[in-house]
Design a protein around this motif. Structure first.
Motif, short mmCIF file in Angstrom:
data_model
loop_
_atom_site.label_atom_id
_atom_site.label_comp_id
_atom_site.label_asym_id
_atom_site.label_seq_id
_atom_site.Cartn_x
_atom_site.Cartn_y
_atom_site.Cartn_z
N ASP A 292 0.69 -1.05 -0.34
CA ASP A 292 0.32 0.23 0.00
C ASP A 292 0.76 0.91 -0.07
O ASP A 292 2.14 1.42 0.57
CB ASP A 292 -0.81 -0.47 1.61
N GLU A 293 0.38 1.92 -1.13
CA GLU A 293 1.37 3.31 -0.79
C GLU A 293 0.55 4.12 -0.14
O GLU A 293 -0.19 4.65 -0.07
CB GLU A 293 1.30 4.16 -2.62
N ILE B 83 1.27 8.96 0.51
CA ILE B 83 1.67 9.68 -0.10
C ILE B 83 2.71 10.61 0.50
O ILE B 83 1.46 11.33 1.47
CB ILE B 83 1.11 10.67 -1.57
N ILE C 80 -1.33 9.17 -7.16
CA ILE C 80 -1.13 8.83 -7.02
C ILE C 80 -1.43 7.19 -7.58
O ILE C 80 -1.36 7.68 -9.18
CB ILE C 80 -2.63 9.48 -7.13
N THR D 13 -2.24 3.41 -4.08
CA THR D 13 -2.53 5.05 -3.10
C THR D 13 -3.78 4.32 -1.99
O THR D 13 -4.56 4.22 -2.81
CB THR D 13 -2.53 6.02 -3.53
N ILE E 241 -3.03 10.06 2.21
CA ILE E 241 -2.52 10.90 1.69
C ILE E 241 -1.90 11.75 2.32
O ILE E 241 -3.01 11.88 4.30
CB ILE E 241 -2.67 12.19 1.23
#
Length: 377
Positions: free
Chosen positions: A73-74, A76, A117, A121, A124
């Motif tokens: 999982d990303e 930001i 994104i 993503t 944030i």
């Protein structure tokens, strides 16, 4: 005269409240002082739920658990931040995606977020640097368009606001720090603000070692059991007692720090006009809390030489973060989206000045004199 970078401020009631907690025979977490702090957080931020933690790092780790962050999982975030912003998510298998910061505030550049994104993503994480708010309206709009969460790292943001809203209360989740270097302190300590009511019950469970112990003490269940993955995130009652003495005085602490901040700002205007430095920029929609006063040196000025010179004169000015994307762990565990030119440039030019309650006019004038002399040379 030796002028330290920071001196922890005491209101005078900390030891009194600690003694009260001791004689009340309640030293573990979630006692009377913790409840007072929780009520203060909710009343003063408008958050649905405020929960004390033993650090802001712990609050960020709770956020990662609440969002079910897992392998790949990303998340930001800016690279110009403390390691906990990334570590909390990396511990769950997340991948930090580093985005550049704005020239003016050193906050994440909201114009660059959407390009970072991907289908992986999950969140944030805007970091409100120096207690100055990120451009939250734009960030929330981006998050809503893409169905991703917003976790505010408001470690430096207690008593600061964006368009009238308390920092930490705007995203799905928010985190505070009460470390001794912050404005309102408990030595070590933090808080999680749960702004999405649907996450409150799970937040309580995760904070209480994965059990529904909080529901048991409210009489909602007849026994408590292990419900899901969690840990021991709550601080002891002595820490909460110390913190309560600070929260009671949060308004006066903020006003006093702002007075010092404005003194710096006024007296450093000539150095900015001469092109030697750039002072902090506060956007119109932001009410900051004077968490720090920093300057950006003009390109070409040797920061190490300036810091060494003021140190020899007994003044503790310091730099700040080494950008995470340039660190060994950041290169190994995260990835970069686009150019981080502003981050790299500002990180090499930034100097933080001493700012603590109790600084005298003489001490502040001494800082300005020594710094000015070093810059002019």
């Amino acid at each position: 005269m030796n002028i330290p970078f920071n001196k922890p401020y005491m209101t005078g009631k900390e030891l009194y409240f600690i003694a009260e907690a001791k004689f009340g025979n309640m030293l573990a977490g979630d006692g009377p002082f913790t409840k007072r702090c929780h009520n203060w957080l909710q009343q003063n931020t408008g958050s649905s739920k405020g929960l004390l933690t033993h650090s802001c790092t712990a609050a960020l780790e709770m956020a990662a658990l609440l969002l079910d962050i897992s392998d790949g999982d990303e998340i930001i975030m800016p690279s110009y931040t403390f390691v906990s912003t990334a570590n909390a998510f990396v511990l769950r298998g997340g991948v930090p995606v580093f985005v550049d910061v704005r020239h003016d505030t050193l906050n994440i550049d909201e114009r660059l977020i959407e390009a970072a994104i991907t289908e992986r993503t999950k969140a944030i994480v805007p970091v409100h640097y120096a207690g100055v708010a990120c451009e939250m309206d734009t960030i929330l709009q981006i998050a809503q368009r893409h169905g991703i969460a917003v976790v505010e790292d408001a470690a430096q943001g207690v008593m600061a606001r964006y368009k009238g809203r308390a920092l930490g209360s705007i995203g799905n989740l928010g985190t505070y720090s009460f470390h001794e270097t912050k404005n309102v302190i408990s030595g070590e300590g933090g808080a999680l603000l749960v702004n999405d009511p649907d996450l409150i019950l799970r937040a309580e469970i995760i904070r209480e070692k994965g059990t529904d112990r909080s529901r048991f003490f409210r009489g909602e269940v007849d026994k408590y059991t292990w419900q899901e993955v969690g840990s021991s995130f709550l601080p002891g009652e002595l820490t909460a007692a110390f913190l309560w003495a600070q929260l009671e005085e949060a308004d006066s602490i903020t006003k006093a720090r702002l007075a010092l901040w404005h003194r710096y700002h006024e007296h450093l205007a000539p150095l900015e006009a001469s092109g030697l430095i750039r002072r902090p920029v506060i956007p119109n929609d932001c009410e900051h809390n004077a968490h720090m006063y920093y300057i950006l040196l003009a390109p070409g000025i040797d920061r190490c030489r300036v810091l060494d010179e003021v140190k020899r004169e007994g003044v503790a000015c310091v730099f700040h973060y080494i950008p995470l994307h340039s660190s060994p762990a950041g290169r190994r565990l995260g990835r970069v989206s686009g150019s981080l030119e502003v981050t790299d440039s500002h990180a090499e030019r930034l100097i933080r000045l001493p700012l603590w309650l109790g600084m005298t006019e003489q001490e502040l004038a001494r800082v300005l004199e020594i710094l000015g002399n070093a810059l002019r040379r």
